[in-house]
Motif scaffolding. Structure first.
Motif, PDB file in Angstrom:
ATOM      1  N   ALA A 134      37.617  34.640  33.720  1.00  0.00           N
ATOM      2  CA  ALA A 134      38.593  34.828  34.804  1.00  0.00           C
ATOM      3  C   ALA A 134      39.258  36.198  34.693  1.00  0.00           C
ATOM      4  N   TYR A 135      39.649  36.574  33.480  1.00  0.00           N
ATOM      5  CA  TYR A 135      40.259  37.885  33.244  1.00  0.00           C
ATOM      6  C   TYR A 135      39.295  39.002  33.633  1.00  0.00           C
ATOM      7  N   LYS A 178      38.671  39.567  37.479  1.00  0.00           N
ATOM      8  CA  LYS A 178      39.732  40.325  38.143  1.00  0.00           C
ATOM      9  C   LYS A 178      39.669  41.800  37.760  1.00  0.00           C
ATOM     10  N   SER A 222      38.806  33.448  44.648  1.00  0.00           N
ATOM     11  CA  SER A 222      40.145  33.408  44.067  1.00  0.00           C
ATOM     12  C   SER A 222      40.246  32.314  43.008  1.00  0.00           C
ATOM     13  N   ASN A 223      39.617  31.178  43.254  1.00  0.00           N
ATOM     14  CA  ASN A 223      39.618  30.084  42.275  1.00  0.00           C
ATOM     15  C   ASN A 223      38.940  30.489  40.972  1.00  0.00           C
ATOM     16  N   GLU A 264      38.848  33.669  39.753  1.00  0.00           N
ATOM     17  CA  GLU A 264      39.745  34.627  39.084  1.00  0.00           C
ATOM     18  C   GLU A 264      40.962  33.952  38.456  1.00  0.00           C
ATOM     19  N   THR A 265      41.391  32.850  39.029  1.00  0.00           N
ATOM     20  CA  THR A 265      42.568  32.160  38.497  1.00  0.00           C
ATOM     21  C   THR A 265      42.182  31.030  37.544  1.00  0.00           C
ATOM     22  N   LYS A 270      40.678  28.317  38.054  1.00  0.00           N
ATOM     23  CA  LYS A 270      40.742  26.950  38.588  1.00  0.00           C
ATOM     24  C   LYS A 270      39.351  26.328  38.631  1.00  0.00           C
TER      25      LYS A 270
END
Length: 129
Positions: free
Chosen positions: A7-8, A11, A36-37, A39-40, A42
């Motif tokens: 995820a880190y 981004k 977005s999910n 990258e975060t 989720k």
């Protein structure tokens, strides 16, 4: 379980290459919300999507998933291979420029030369690996 390093990295690579989430999502054919999910943390992307991202950034899967992003290295690292897919399978192949040239020359070669090359390769590696 979410991969926080992935995820880190997602981004950081996106930002380093100047993509918005929307632009990158369009480039890899998914929605902005889905990206977005990832990258975060989720959700985790599947292998097919990870390979598309590796192609966009010219990095290895290991660099994307496990290795911490480094601002000093990202644009200097041009992958020494091209991601290819074995027809009829889910296999992913990593080919260097030299290997691609070899395959193309082999395909263009006369029948006798193709068989000679296949014979020599078999003699060098009878196990077929």
């Amino acid at each position: 379980m979410a991969n926080i390093q992935l995820a880190y990295n997602l981004k950081r690579y996106r930002e380093a290459y100047g993509f918005t989430q929307q632009a990158l999502a369009e480039r890899i054919s998914i929605s902005r919300q889905a990206y977005s999910n990832y990258e975060t943390a989720k959700r985790d992307p599947d292998l097919d999507l990870l390979t598309k991202l590796c192609e966009v950034y010219s990095i290895t899967l290991d660099q994307l998933v496990r290795t911490p992003f480094s601002e000093n290295e990202f644009k200097e690292s041009v992958a020494p291979y091209h991601i290819s897919y074995r027809s009829g399978t889910d296999d992913i192949l990593y080919l260097t420029d030299e290997e691609i040239r070899f395959v193309l020359e082999y395909r263009d070669a006369e029948w006798e030369r193709q068989h000679l090359v296949a014979y020599v390769l078999h003699q060098m590696n009878p196990e077929g690996r």
